[in-house]
Write an enzyme that holds these catalytic residues in place. Sequence first.
Site, PDB file in Angstrom:
ATOM      1  N   ASP A  61       0.880  -1.354   0.079  1.00 17.73           N
ATOM      2  CA  ASP A  61      -0.039   0.222  -0.004  1.00 17.73           C
ATOM      3  C   ASP A  61       0.935   1.329   0.005  1.00 17.73           C
ATOM      4  O   ASP A  61       1.748   1.485   0.825  1.00 17.73           O
ATOM      5  CB  ASP A  61      -0.789  -0.149   1.381  1.00 17.73           C
ATOM      6  CG  ASP A  61      -2.102   0.990   1.215  1.00 17.73           C
ATOM      7  OD1 ASP A  61      -1.988   1.762   0.300  1.00 17.73           O
ATOM      8  OD2 ASP A  61      -2.956   0.807   1.934  1.00 17.73           O
ATOM      9  N   ASP A  62       0.869   2.058  -1.101  1.00 14.88           N
ATOM     10  CA  ASP A  62       1.415   3.191  -1.102  1.00 14.88           C
ATOM     11  C   ASP A  62       3.016   3.146  -1.448  1.00 14.88           C
ATOM     12  O   ASP A  62       3.835   3.940  -0.865  1.00 14.88           O
ATOM     13  CB  ASP A  62       1.350   4.182   0.015  1.00 14.88           C
ATOM     14  CG  ASP A  62      -0.017   4.989   0.033  1.00 14.88           C
ATOM     15  OD1 ASP A  62      -0.790   4.588  -0.776  1.00 14.88           O
ATOM     16  OD2 ASP A  62      -0.341   5.601   0.878  1.00 14.88           O
ATOM     17  N   CYS A  94      -6.197   4.340  -3.110  1.00 12.62           N
ATOM     18  CA  CYS A  94      -6.098   3.044  -2.824  1.00 12.62           C
ATOM     19  C   CYS A  94      -7.582   2.057  -3.543  1.00 12.62           C
ATOM     20  O   CYS A  94      -7.131   1.204  -4.103  1.00 12.62           O
ATOM     21  CB  CYS A  94      -6.236   3.076  -1.307  1.00 12.62           C
ATOM     22  SG  CYS A  94      -4.546   3.422  -0.648  1.00 12.62           S
ATOM     23  N   ASP A 330      -0.102  -0.669  -4.836  1.00  6.01           N
ATOM     24  CA  ASP A 330      -1.618   0.127  -5.491  1.00  6.01           C
ATOM     25  C   ASP A 330      -1.331   1.331  -6.032  1.00  6.01           C
ATOM     26  O   ASP A 330      -2.181   1.804  -6.912  1.00  6.01           O
ATOM     27  CB  ASP A 330      -2.518  -0.089  -4.734  1.00  6.01           C
ATOM     28  CG  ASP A 330      -2.202   0.756  -3.180  1.00  6.01           C
ATOM     29  OD1 ASP A 330      -1.112   1.165  -3.183  1.00  6.01           O
ATOM     30  OD2 ASP A 330      -3.051   0.577  -2.447  1.00  6.01           O
TER      31      ASP A 330
END
Length: 505
Positions: A61-62, A94, A330
């Site tokens: 994530d990120d 996201c 993502d």
Amino acid sequence: MLGPRPPRRWPAAALPAAVLAVVLVLAACVGGGGKDGTGGRTSPGDDQRVKRPNIVYILADDLSWDLLDYMPNVKRLQKRGMTFSNYFVSDTLCCPSRATILTGKYPHNTGVRSNDPPKGGFQVFRDRGNERDTFAVSLQKAGYRTALMGKYLNGYETTKEQGSSRTYVPPGWTEWQVTGLGYANYNYRLNSNGILVHHGRLPKDYLTSVISAKGVDFINRASDAGQPFLLMMSTFTPHAPATPAPEDAHKFPNLKAPRTPGFNEPDISDKPAWLRKYPRLEPQQIRAIDRSFRQRVRSVQSIDRMVGALQAAVDAKGAGDDTYFVFNSDNGYHLGQHRLVEGKLTAYDTDIRVPLIVAGPGVPAGKTERRFAQNTDICPTFEKLAGLEPAESADGRSLVPLLHGRQVPRWRTTAFIEHLGPNYRHDDPDLPKKYGGNPPTYRAVRTANELYVEYENGDREYYDLANDPWELANIHDQAPEARKAELRSLVASYGECAGADCRDL
């Protein structure tokens, strides 16, 4: 006094350049089937005796490109697999990005345009019927054991409107170890196949480590059962607050964020109106950016250990030659570029260009693939690897021909990005910080040598990436009218496309 602008030499239309960092793990198994109306699609002649690979998909994530230098297991994965250097996400938020990954459809086709209703989030994804058309549904129907561990979609959490969502398990998943609010990696309730299990603040409760152990256990059980598997490990890290595991909390004490040419950009007078007003970063802001970068580097150490542990588990079961590892993010993240403190919602390469790395059967070792790929391609790729024919409704294409070095007569040379904004909900974990960047709604096209952005308010950006790779000089007003007309037409076509029409652009 400002330095000279880069020379204005006009690029060729669109050439490929690649960004991929993905880890696939797959083991042998059975197939099955016939078409169904919910996303499970098999190729003619499929047979239950056919041996199929396993897939291990690690989705961070990120996670931005600049973190990979601190991830030795991921770098080893690159050496034994393929890195896509031109892999782009279709939306840098996201939930829209993950909805696209699961279905192979652009946000304008999933209907998931934000993290929250009425424009997005878990509820919109479910209500629009997307859960019936994911790669999990397809592979499960084809005989795969499937598992999702970690993060699902924004909004998958208890609210007054959907109080039972934390115990809900979507179709297609054999095993489900998911929480909705795991950003801090502590004090969360894990939905363990429909049963809520509380985890507190002890070191043993650190979420990335918890799902890593569960992932290893899943590999062991699926392998012992002789069933092919798809394991999706979906971390909350390094998303803010980027909490590291206890053993990593004090590592890299002197690390600073990279000082790229665009860091604290001296002149942004040519930028769109939403950005032009941003002041130069002050020393305390730069110190905060450095602290954030250190935390991000610390937090991904647990992801890197996860990659190593999953690989070791597959090897211990003798399934290494039958398993694809896919490592991915993502969306990207900016820290200090273009005077932006930290965030991810822009059309700049810091945010749209992310790692995709794939290793597994038939994938050449140490190869960089420069042809374009997008997150619309993940779902069709997994289905093709499993011996299925991707749905005609998918906007993306299977990357299997590229992974296996086959000739492809025609391949895309552009990527499409769409973003809905701004959002000021204070309970949104992706709410940008002040001066973090919350641009108005835009659509953009990235080619090998260009970035072209159209904002809803009429602002435009055009960058000649051959001469200005850091996107410092917006030369839209000086760009040839014929080329701008071509790009406007391409943006319009992408914005309305679906299925084969998208794949043909």
